[in-house]
Design a protein around this motif. Structure first.
Motif, short mmCIF file in Angstrom:
data_model
loop_
_atom_site.label_atom_id
_atom_site.label_comp_id
_atom_site.label_asym_id
_atom_site.label_seq_id
_atom_site.Cartn_x
_atom_site.Cartn_y
_atom_site.Cartn_z
N THR A 11 20.89 -23.01 64.69
CA THR A 11 21.64 -21.85 64.21
C THR A 11 23.12 -22.03 64.54
O THR A 11 23.47 -22.40 65.66
CB THR A 11 21.11 -20.56 64.89
OG1 THR A 11 19.71 -20.48 64.65
CG2 THR A 11 21.78 -19.33 64.33
N LEU B 214 22.97 -24.77 77.65
CA LEU B 214 21.60 -25.18 77.95
C LEU B 214 20.98 -25.91 76.76
O LEU B 214 20.31 -26.93 76.92
CB LEU B 214 20.78 -23.94 78.34
CG LEU B 214 19.38 -24.20 78.89
CD1 LEU B 214 19.42 -25.15 80.08
CD2 LEU B 214 18.71 -22.89 79.28
N GLN C 274 23.11 -22.08 68.59
CA GLN C 274 23.35 -23.24 69.46
C GLN C 274 24.75 -23.79 69.26
O GLN C 274 25.33 -24.37 70.16
CB GLN C 274 22.34 -24.37 69.20
CG GLN C 274 20.92 -24.05 69.58
CD GLN C 274 20.15 -23.51 68.40
OE1 GLN C 274 20.74 -23.14 67.39
NE2 GLN C 274 18.84 -23.46 68.53
N ALA D 133 29.91 -24.93 75.90
CA ALA D 133 30.38 -26.31 75.91
C ALA D 133 31.46 -26.46 74.84
O ALA D 133 31.28 -26.02 73.71
CB ALA D 133 29.22 -27.25 75.62
N TYR E 103 22.59 -27.58 74.61
CA TYR E 103 23.24 -28.89 74.57
C TYR E 103 22.57 -29.85 75.55
O TYR E 103 22.28 -31.00 75.21
CB TYR E 103 24.72 -28.73 74.89
CG TYR E 103 25.52 -30.01 74.81
CD1 TYR E 103 25.87 -30.55 73.57
CD2 TYR E 103 25.92 -30.68 75.96
CE1 TYR E 103 26.60 -31.73 73.49
CE2 TYR E 103 26.66 -31.85 75.89
CZ TYR E 103 26.99 -32.37 74.65
OH TYR E 103 27.70 -33.54 74.57
N GLU F 128 27.24 -18.13 73.62
CA GLU F 128 27.01 -18.02 75.07
C GLU F 128 25.59 -17.53 75.37
O GLU F 128 24.94 -18.00 76.28
CB GLU F 128 28.04 -17.06 75.69
CG GLU F 128 27.90 -16.95 77.20
CD GLU F 128 29.04 -16.18 77.85
OE1 GLU F 128 29.97 -15.76 77.14
OE2 GLU F 128 28.98 -16.01 79.07
N TYR F 129 25.11 -16.58 74.57
CA TYR F 129 23.76 -16.06 74.80
C TYR F 129 22.68 -16.94 74.19
O TYR F 129 21.50 -16.67 74.35
CB TYR F 129 23.65 -14.63 74.25
CG TYR F 129 24.27 -13.60 75.18
CD1 TYR F 129 23.50 -12.99 76.16
CD2 TYR F 129 25.61 -13.27 75.09
CE1 TYR F 129 24.06 -12.06 77.03
CE2 TYR F 129 26.18 -12.34 75.95
CZ TYR F 129 25.40 -11.74 76.91
OH TYR F 129 25.95 -10.83 77.78
N GLY F 130 23.09 -17.98 73.43
CA GLY F 130 22.11 -18.94 72.92
C GLY F 130 21.44 -18.53 71.62
O GLY F 130 20.53 -19.21 71.16
N GLN F 131 21.87 -17.43 71.00
CA GLN F 131 21.28 -17.04 69.72
C GLN F 131 21.74 -18.02 68.63
O GLN F 131 21.07 -18.20 67.65
CB GLN F 131 21.69 -15.61 69.35
CG GLN F 131 20.57 -14.60 69.53
CD GLN F 131 19.92 -14.68 70.89
OE1 GLN F 131 20.61 -14.71 71.91
NE2 GLN F 131 18.60 -14.73 70.93
#
Lengths: 214, 421
Positions: A3, A190, A66, A83, A192, A61-64
């Motif tokens: 995403t 994470l 990538q 990152a 990454y 940042e929240y990973g929703q």
């Protein structure tokens, strides 16, 4: 599924053509009839979220998402835990201090202590004036920041400048450049590290494309 | 006036507690099986104690007003355990195997509104054991915790702070901290813009992406110029990984393509806290993946608390109970309801009160846990039966004035649901 968070506004077109060049087609976002905020690449490999430019680092940042594309100005303002992978080179502009052309100030240090500075980039403005040891009152605004000095609410503004045309047409001049900004590729740390959805392959493709363009 | 809890605080209601205890009891069983003993340290500590290791900043702490200097709520347990180990347990026989299950507090960052401030952690500290065998014990103990919770889809991101530090030491002193910060934060753009030589920049970028399948990464590290202590550290790491690959429960490597270990030399901190292996435990069950625990080796930490600066080696990990809870919720393993009472005892008249309490006491005295409720009100029998049905209480005992019980079974209206409870 991979995403990508894409920013509405100035960076959208370049971002979509960059992703097209690595095989991910989100051009449906450019269709003026499109109202969808989440679309899939026609190949079904990836999806994209269309969000406000300030919200790109949040989704990443929240990973929703990538991956995300955001201006350095936004990243520097929000300091997200992401990152920082590639300087994409486009969307070039600068963060500047500007005042009314008719004012006597020609550099930031000449501004009177405790004067008011209007900005959308509150943290950035605060950091800069702290760094030159000048106490000022930061007035947070959400847009049309140029009106600050025009109406007399503030002595100066801290804002993004690309061509300088808006400043000129509003009778303002740039007196200080804080930094240059360009679009950046950022990633969820994470994801990454885990190389979720073979993230590294997409990143490498984007990197080779950017290097080839230079 | 409405009394609210402070922002970021959270109350745990009985079902939350039942689920939390489910997790904690399983972890505790594993800790006990490995010979660990529970330690309870003070929630309050001097700020100096909390920050001595360098891993905790003042801005992350919740401070309290006190006449006793600066004190605050612990943000983690290792500092407290290190302090107590060198002062209160001086002369103890090592190794010491300790575990904890406690609340920790972290001040919410200003950018995250209403962020949680109180968390629960369960973890272990193995003190006075150097060497990779102790590292292996900790990681295998961790794997058993995951297995005990039936968490199959997890992985370990494993770094080595000693080797990483020595690789960093080859950068010019004036830029070393910036390189370290950039690698720790996965900031490739900064690495590319620092005034490093071509060769130094390449090495920094190589370090940033020095991760992946352990065998590949070990090979890459071996090809680097290592000094003797680092070559030894690499050798220990190799032995550790070989042992883990043999011992890890089969279920954890269910993702057939890769081992549950990602070796990651860019997993570094911006402070010198860890001295050997360092790791994060990641659950892939949820999307996105979530860090459910973390740990590492800290061989210098205890010396900071010792009056004569004598250090004792240490290694440990902590698991984040809230994160585990979130990961386990969809799995249907956690209790769905608080336990039901087995009996409801009802004194039919005031004269029966004594007999009712006596009868309830008799029921409770069973060898196995029997939950017995007293009826406390003047409700009519139908309301009482309705209450029992609602609470899924299966047996009720009516106590007459003369003290004799009359027992009635309640068939639940939702009989389909009750057996699984």
């Amino acid at each position: 599924m991979l995403t990508v968070a894409l920013p509405k506004g100035a960076l959208l077109k370049d971002s979509i053509s960059l992703l097209q060049s690595v095989g991910l087609d989100f051009s449906a976002f450019l269709d003026s009839a499109n109202r969808q905020l989440q679309i899939q690449d026609p190949t079904g490999k990836a999806q994209a979220l269309l969000v406000r430019t300030h919200d790109v680092p949040v989704y990443v940042e929240y990973g929703q998402a990538q991956l995300g594309i955001a201006g350095y100005d936004v990243i520097r303002e929000k300091k997200p835990q992401v990152a920082h992978l590639i300087d994409l080179g486009y969307g070039r502009c600068r963060m500047s201090v500007a005042v009314k052309a008719s004012s006597p100030y020609r550099s930031a240090v000449e501004l009177p202590t405790n004067s008011r500075v209007a900005s959308k980039f509150v943290h950035c403005a605060r950091e800069y004036f702290d760094s030159i040891d000048l106490p000022v009152e930061i007035v947070p605004l959400y847009g049309s920041v140029e009106l600050g000095p025009i109406t007399g609410m503030s002595e100066a503004i801290v804002d993004l400048v690309s061509t300088g045309r808006t400043l000129r047409e509003n009778g303002l001049i740039e007196i200080e450049i804080l930094y240059e900004s360009t679009a950046r590729l950022i990633a969820h740390p994470l994801s990454y590290r885990l190389n979720t959805d073979n993230l590294s392959e997409v990143i490498e493709k984007i990197r080779s494309h950017i290097l080839a363009a230079v | 006036m409405v009394y609210q809890s402070p922002a970021g605080a959270r109350d745990l209601l009985p079902l939350d507690v039942a689920q939390k205890r489910w997790i904690e009891e399983r972890l505790q069983q594993v800790f006990h099986r490995w010979g660990y003993h529970r330690i309870i340290t003070s929630t309050l500590e001097h700020l100096d104690t909390l920050m001595a290791g360098g891993a905790v900043q003042r801005s992350q702490l919740i401070q309290l007003q006190s006449d006793e200097g600066e004190i605050g709520l612990r943000p983690e347990l290792t500092a407290s355990i290190a302090r107590t180990a060198v002062t209160r347990m001086a002369g103890a026989l090592y190794p010491q195997r300790l575990y904890y299950n406690a609340n920790v507090f972290r001040r919410a960052s200003s950018t995250h509104h209403n962020q949680q401030q109180e968390f629960y952690q369960a973890g272990v500290e193995l003190l006075g054991a150097q060497g990779w065998l102790a590292d292996a014990e900790i990681l295998l103990l961790l794997a058993e915790c995951m297995q005990e919770l039936s968490l199959n889809n997890w992985c370990l991101i494993l770094g080595e702070a000693g080797i990483a530090r020595s690789l960093l030491s080859t950068f010019p002193a004036n830029l070393r901290e910036q390189v370290r910060y950039a690698i720790a934060h996965l900031d490739r753009i900064t690495l590319e813009t620092l005034p490093l030589s071509r060769e130094e920049c390449d090495r920094a970028l190589m370090m940033l992406d020095l991760r992946g399948h352990p065998a590949d990464v070990l090979q890459k590290i071996a090809s680097l110029d290592l000094e003797t202590p680092q070559a030894e550290a690499l050798h220990r790491l190799k032995s550790l990984i070989a042992l883990l690959n043999e011992c890890f429960p089969v279920s954890s490597s269910q993702s057939t393509t890769s081992s549950p270990i990602i070796l990651d030399l860019s997993l570094i901190q911006t402070f010198d806290y860890y001295t050997g292996i360092v790791f994060k435990v990641v659950s892939n069950t949820t999307y996105p993946a979530r860090i459910i625990g973390q740990g590492g080796r800290y061989d210098q930490l205890l010396g900071l608390y010792h009056p004569q600066a004598e250090t004792v080696s240490g290694i440990g990990f902590s698991l984040n109970i809230e994160d585990l809870h979130q990961v386990l919720l969809p799995s249907q393993q956690l209790p769905h309801a608080t336990p039901t009472s087995n009996w409801l005892v009802i004194p039919e008249t005031p004269q029966a009160y004594t007999a009712a309490f006596a009868y309830a006491a008799k029921l409770r005295a069973s060898q196995h846990l029997v939950r017995v409720e007293m009826d406390l009100g003047d409700s009519d029998p139908d309301t009482i039966r309705e209450y029992a049905r609602h609470r899924r209480i299966q047996q009720i005992a009516w106590i007459k004035s003369e003290g004799l019980p009359s027992i009635e079974s309640i068939t639940s209206t939702k009989s389909l649901l009750s057996p699984s409870q």
